[in-house]
Design an enzyme around this catalytic site. Sequence first.
Site, PDB file in Angstrom:
ATOM      1  CG  PHE A 121       9.291   5.049  34.029  1.00 47.31           C
ATOM      2  CD1 PHE A 121       9.296   6.034  34.992  1.00 47.31           C
ATOM      3  CD2 PHE A 121       8.374   5.171  32.979  1.00 47.31           C
ATOM      4  CE1 PHE A 121       8.404   7.111  34.942  1.00 47.31           C
ATOM      5  CE2 PHE A 121       7.481   6.245  32.908  1.00 47.31           C
ATOM      6  CZ  PHE A 121       7.506   7.213  33.888  1.00 47.31           C
ATOM      7  CB  SER A 189       9.121  10.524  33.873  1.00 50.18           C
ATOM      8  OG  SER A 189      10.516  10.267  33.886  1.00 50.18           O
ATOM      9  CG  ASN A 191      14.676  10.954  33.768  1.00 47.69           C
ATOM     10  OD1 ASN A 191      15.408  11.804  33.287  1.00 47.69           O
ATOM     11  ND2 ASN A 191      14.306  10.964  35.048  1.00 47.69           N
ATOM     12  CB  THR A 192      10.325   7.519  29.549  1.00 42.21           C
ATOM     13  OG1 THR A 192      10.628   6.740  30.721  1.00 42.21           O
ATOM     14  CG2 THR A 192       9.807   6.604  28.454  1.00 42.21           C
ATOM     15  CE  LYS A 235       4.916  13.301  40.124  1.00 42.41           C
ATOM     16  NZ  LYS A 235       5.651  12.384  41.044  1.00 42.41           N
TER      17      LYS A 235
END
Length: 361
Positions: A121, A189, A191-192, A235
């Site tokens: 992000f 996501s 990636n967080t 999502k």
Amino acid sequence: MSLLPFSLYGLARPFLFGFDPEHAHELTLEGLARTQNTPLACAYSAPRIDDPVTLAGLRFPNRVGLAAGLDKNARCIDAFAAMGFGFVEVGTVTPKAQPGNPRPRIFRLPQRDALINRLGFNNEGLEAFLANVQKARFRRNGGGKAPMLLGLNIGKNAATPIERAMDDYLACLDGVYPHADYVTINISSPNTANLRSLQSDEALDALLGAVAERREDLARRHGTASPRRVPLFVKIAPDLDEAQVAVIAATLRRHGMDGVIATNTTLARDAVAGLPHAGETGGLSGAPVREASNRVVAQLRTALGADFPIVGVGGILSAADARAKIAAGANVVQIYTGLIYRGPALVHETAQALQRDRGSA
């Protein structure tokens, strides 16, 4: 992508792929930002295919959209509109600017038409994002046609504890609401840290309950003669089993969500095992996620019934891939990695094929 006519993209791709992936990405976005709304935009422009479909009260001009993540700061909305997309989703935006994860953080796996990213992000924050959205001219450049639709994708800052994630989503929703055709709640996501835990039963229930309540307040605040009720989409990840998908489906229904986007990137590596960069952490996109994405789309359709809007994304690199996504149960599709490997021609090719399919049905 390339600022070259569609037919030349195959010649340009080896040059572009000679750059570090993130550097190539930044150069492309800078080029698009500088050339949109100028005569140079003809290098990547194409007539928009007219294949309208109504979902969540919105008229989508055609069934091919751009997935979030490519234009995180909403700098190139008009450039993507010129490529013929029926809808474009920008973001993910967070309340505060953040740099994301350390570089390198994007890796190509060209043997499988795939990418791995762990961007995290990275974005300039809500204020800059909204300024860019308000500069876009696409609603005025339709030439008499219905305008392309714009989705705004929201998330949480990495520094925000997961138990306070709701605060970030609500702050973003407050900001984007007046400017969005629809808003996407990104809880998938990889990636967080801990973000995907928001897909669990209690966390998702609490988050969507709060978002739904805030939406009703915003609808009243931004309505004139009647409330302006902006659709909300959620999502989700491809790395869910059928029971988890069923719980998510029930929660979406319970809180009056208007649609679901399936899916984000995958953590699985079976399809790329042994290839260079396959061991990098992050989300895998492109061809290897196609099967898992289609499976989740099909499970959602079974759980949600025929009337609930599903946006299918993951592994679309051809018109045939888009057809398979529709056949699995999606109403419309989004592309991202396919645009990098195939270029802007993929937009027109896919939209035209879906239009033909409807005409022959």
